[in-house]
Write an enzyme that holds these catalytic residues in place. Structure first.
Site, PDB file in Angstrom:
ATOM      1  N   THR A 128      16.668  39.060  37.000  1.00 14.67           N
ATOM      2  CA  THR A 128      17.020  40.420  37.417  1.00 14.67           C
ATOM      3  C   THR A 128      18.439  40.397  37.959  1.00 14.67           C
ATOM      4  O   THR A 128      18.826  39.424  38.621  1.00 14.67           O
ATOM      5  CB  THR A 128      16.038  40.957  38.490  1.00 14.67           C
ATOM      6  N   ASP A 187       9.955  41.006  40.784  1.00 18.37           N
ATOM      7  CA  ASP A 187       8.731  40.834  41.584  1.00 18.37           C
ATOM      8  C   ASP A 187       7.515  41.566  41.007  1.00 18.37           C
ATOM      9  O   ASP A 187       6.380  41.088  41.147  1.00 18.37           O
ATOM     10  CB  ASP A 187       8.967  41.190  43.057  1.00 18.37           C
ATOM     11  N   ARG A 201      19.096  48.895  44.860  1.00 22.14           N
ATOM     12  CA  ARG A 201      18.358  49.889  45.663  1.00 22.14           C
ATOM     13  C   ARG A 201      18.006  49.319  47.033  1.00 22.14           C
ATOM     14  O   ARG A 201      18.180  49.960  48.045  1.00 22.14           O
ATOM     15  CB  ARG A 201      17.076  50.316  44.933  1.00 22.14           C
ATOM     16  N   ARG A 240       7.931  48.524  30.949  1.00 23.27           N
ATOM     17  CA  ARG A 240       7.101  48.659  32.150  1.00 23.27           C
ATOM     18  C   ARG A 240       5.738  49.120  31.654  1.00 23.27           C
ATOM     19  O   ARG A 240       5.650  49.892  30.707  1.00 23.27           O
ATOM     20  CB  ARG A 240       7.728  49.651  33.114  1.00 23.27           C
TER      21      ARG A 240
END
Ligand code: ATP
Length: 319
Positions: free
Chosen positions: A125, A103, A171, A72
């Site tokens: 993902t 995304d 999530r 990240r």
């Protein structure tokens, strides 16, 4: 187009390697050079770029994780970070970029495309939470990992006549919980998209127990809260012996399933086709088993929806 780049970013997913392999092989098939960028957008900024040959992607189709590493990178969200990335692309003569991720990764691709660098997104993902594709790379493998774990838990649940709450990833998207619950005949499935009635969960448990069920399985998507808290509430309401398993990062690993390898191969190769066709700012996907592509902006503005038909079916089958 003579030189393209490929990177993986965000959370890793099984099948990313198969997608990298497809990009490299398909591009070389068309006499295009491919450069692998390591550690996602961080590596792009740092210039961690190396040429990939046919052999560079040998023996990876069956491996989980990503050969290019993932990361990240907050800096890439800034205009300065993006400029550093563009400088690196220019320095290496890379004319188009394929990004494999979720995304957030596509947001970076959109920014690069707006600044004149054609990018194509490939959905990788485990959460299956990307609109514009029926399946994301990694979902099927993660699902099978969950099923394998639940099958094992069932054995001990039956032996001890226990209720198990199994917390799975997701999530914002309940796909993993829903598909796993349906595939494993769970009593109740709790997903963020549906406001479930706690009394209904308890009723189902009691009905199962009353007709002599030796075990009960409840699948909870992490977006619904802690499995431990949930199990405490069940114990209080029913006095049934209740245990919790949080599957955690095991769901991200492992050798990709055949379905994920095939999906990754198709999507990776199709992304190359789009770059060759002069397209930019698109995300590739699969809908009704057909390859499709959508504007990345459209994808970023849309919301993934879970299959509520499957949810209703799971309720009907677990009466
Ligand atoms: P997953 O949700 O599966 O973990 P993801 O691709 O959504 O995957 P993120 O961490 O959201 O994962 O994004 C990956 C990277 O994409 C970020 O670390 C950052 O480098 C880049 N990125 C995210 N948002 C932006 C943005 N608004 N502008 C530029 N780059 C971005």
């Amino acid at each position: 187009m003579k030189k393209i780049g490929v990177l993986t970013s965000g959370g890793d997913a099984p099948g990313m390697n198969a997608a990298i392999r497809a990009v490299v092989r398909k591009a070389i098939y068309h006499d295009i050079e491919v450069y692998g960028i390591q550690h996602g957008y961080q590596g792009l900024i740092d210039g961690a770029i190396e040429k990939l040959e046919l052999g560079s992607v040998g023996d990876i189709i069956q491996r989980g994780g990503t050969k290019l590493y993932s990361a990240r990178c907050e800096e890439f969200k800034t205009a300065e970070g993006q400029q550093k990335g563009i400088d690196q692309l220019q320095k290496n003569g890379i004319e188009g970029l394929i990004v494999i991720g979720g995304d957030g990764t596509f947001m970076g691709a959109k920014k690069l495309t707006e600044q004149g660098y054609p990018c194509i997104g490939v959905p990788g993902t485990i959460d299956n939470d990307i609109p514009g594709t029926d399946f994301t790379i990694g979902f099927d493998t993660a699902l099978n990992t969950i099923i394998d774990a639940i099958d094992k838990i069932r054995d001990t649940a039956t032996s001890h006549e226990r209720t198990y709450v199994i917390e799975v990833m997701g999530r914002d998207a309940g796909d993993l919980a829903l598909w796993a619950g349906l595939a494993d005949g769970a009593e109740s499935i709790l997903i963020p998209e549906v406001k479930d009635d706690f009394d209904d969960v308890i009723d189902r448990l009691k009905r199962g127990h009353d007709r002599g069920k030796k075990h009960s399985i409840i699948i909870l998507a992490e977006g619904m809260g802690s499995g431990f808290e949930f199990s405490k509430k069940i114990k209080e309401a029913t006095d049934l012996e209740t245990r919790v398993t949080v599957l955690g990062h095991t769901q991200r690993g492992g050798s990709p399933s055949a379905a994920d390898r095939v999906l990754a191969s198709r999507l990776g190769a199709y992304a190359v086709d789009l770059l060759i066709a002069g397209k930019a700012g698109r995300m590739v996907g699969i809908e009704k088993n057909e390859l499709v592509d959508h504007d990345i902006l459209e994808i970023l503005n849309a919301k993934h929806s879970v299959d509520l038909g499957l949810y209703r079916l799971s309720k009907e089958l677990s009466i």
